[in-house]
Design a protein around this motif. Structure first.
Motif, PDB file in Angstrom:
ATOM      1  N   ILE A  10       0.827  -1.207   0.000  1.00 42.98           N
ATOM      2  CA  ILE A  10       0.000   0.000   0.000  1.00 42.98           C
ATOM      3  C   ILE A  10       0.863   1.259   0.000  1.00 42.98           C
ATOM      4  CG2 ILE A  10      -1.690   1.319   1.327  1.00 42.98           C
ATOM      5  CD1 ILE A  10      -2.857  -1.340   2.258  1.00 42.98           C
ATOM      6  N   VAL A  11       1.900   1.262   0.833  1.00 42.41           N
ATOM      7  CA  VAL A  11       2.794   2.419   0.908  1.00 42.41           C
ATOM      8  C   VAL A  11       3.537   2.608  -0.418  1.00 42.41           C
ATOM      9  CG1 VAL A  11       4.853   3.362   2.020  1.00 42.41           C
ATOM     10  CG2 VAL A  11       3.081   2.260   3.399  1.00 42.41           C
ATOM     11  N   THR A  14       1.184   3.946  -3.011  1.00 44.61           N
ATOM     12  CA  THR A  14       0.874   5.347  -2.732  1.00 44.61           C
ATOM     13  C   THR A  14       1.984   6.278  -3.215  1.00 44.61           C
ATOM     14  OG1 THR A  14      -0.379   4.670  -0.768  1.00 44.61           O
ATOM     15  CG2 THR A  14       0.243   6.986  -0.923  1.00 44.61           C
ATOM     16  N   LEU A  15       3.236   5.822  -3.146  1.00 45.74           N
ATOM     17  CA  LEU A  15       4.358   6.657  -3.549  1.00 45.74           C
ATOM     18  C   LEU A  15       4.647   6.562  -5.050  1.00 45.74           C
ATOM     19  CD1 LEU A  15       6.822   5.957  -0.590  1.00 45.74           C
ATOM     20  CD2 LEU A  15       5.420   7.988  -0.948  1.00 45.74           C
ATOM     21  N   PRO A  18       1.434   7.874  -8.174  1.00 40.95           N
ATOM     22  CA  PRO A  18       1.352   9.292  -8.605  1.00 40.95           C
ATOM     23  C   PRO A  18       2.543   9.730  -9.454  1.00 40.95           C
ATOM     24  CG  PRO A  18       0.792   9.083  -6.285  1.00 40.95           C
ATOM     25  CD  PRO A  18       1.346   7.750  -6.709  1.00 40.95           C
TER      26      PRO A  18
END
Length: 204
Positions: A10-11, A14-15, A18
């Motif tokens: 997930i982390v 998320t990074l 984008p």
């Protein structure tokens, strides 16, 4: 362990997502920019070619309108190339500017040309040859701001085209006139005798 792996995914997503999204978007916008730039280069090159043709032949516009060479020519311009080309080239400039203003935005809205400036649109006589130069500067603005940008990216671009002005018919007439003048005045014989004298002196 499974919870930690899920949290790490997930982390990471998320990074990374984008960043990848903006990179892909930047590539798409850059591709559209190159597409717009190639269109501007084509318009500028065509305008330079048309203007050079009108400067080389002052009757070109009449031939284009009527479809044939005029039967009676009242406007004789034997030294049009020396005096600075043709006034018909101004029509080519207006048409070029109009086409640039209505070029569109390519594949993305908001990427139209901005601040279009014609820096040079001129006939240049270099004594032994002539050229017609068209120089245009413009800007293209990206419709979004990338990561960390306060203002949207504005690209300052440039298009330039230099086309030779060649009046083949006029050149042949001038050469024929020079030959006829040399023969009628006896200059040809004098040059031949001078050549023989110089060759004899040099022992050739």
């Amino acid at each position: 362990m499974r919870r930690e792996e899920k949290g790490a995914l997930i982390v990471e997503a998320t990074l990374v997502f984008p960043v990848m999204f903006f990179v892909l978007l930047l590539l798409l916008y850059m591709g559209n920019m190159f597409y717009m730039r190639s269109q501007v280069d084509a318009i500028v090159s065509m305008a330079a070619t048309q203007a050079a043709a009108k400067c080389a032949d002052p009757f070109l516009e009449t031939v284009e309108e009527n479809g044939s060479v005029p039967g009676t020519i009242s406007d004789i311009q034997p030294y049009h190339s020396i005096l600075g080309g043709s006034s018909a080239a101004s029509d080519v400039r207006d048409d070029m500017v109009d086409r640039l203003n209505h070029l569109g935005t390519g594949f993305f809205a908001g990427m139209g040309l901005r601040n279009i400036t014609v820096n040079e649109f001129a006939y240049e006589n270099h004594l032994i040859y002539a050229t017609f130069t068209v120089d245009v500067s413009y800007k293209i603005k990206f419709p979004i701001r990338l990561l960390g940008q306060k203002d949207a990216t504005v690209l300052e671009l440039h298009a330039r085209s230099v086309v030779p002005v060649t009046d083949t018919g006029g050149f042949i007439q001038n050469v024929d006139m020079a030959v006829d003048y040399a023969q009628s005045t006896g200059l040809t014989e004098k040059l031949s005798k001078l050549k023989e004298t110089v060759s004899g002196f040099l022992g050739g």
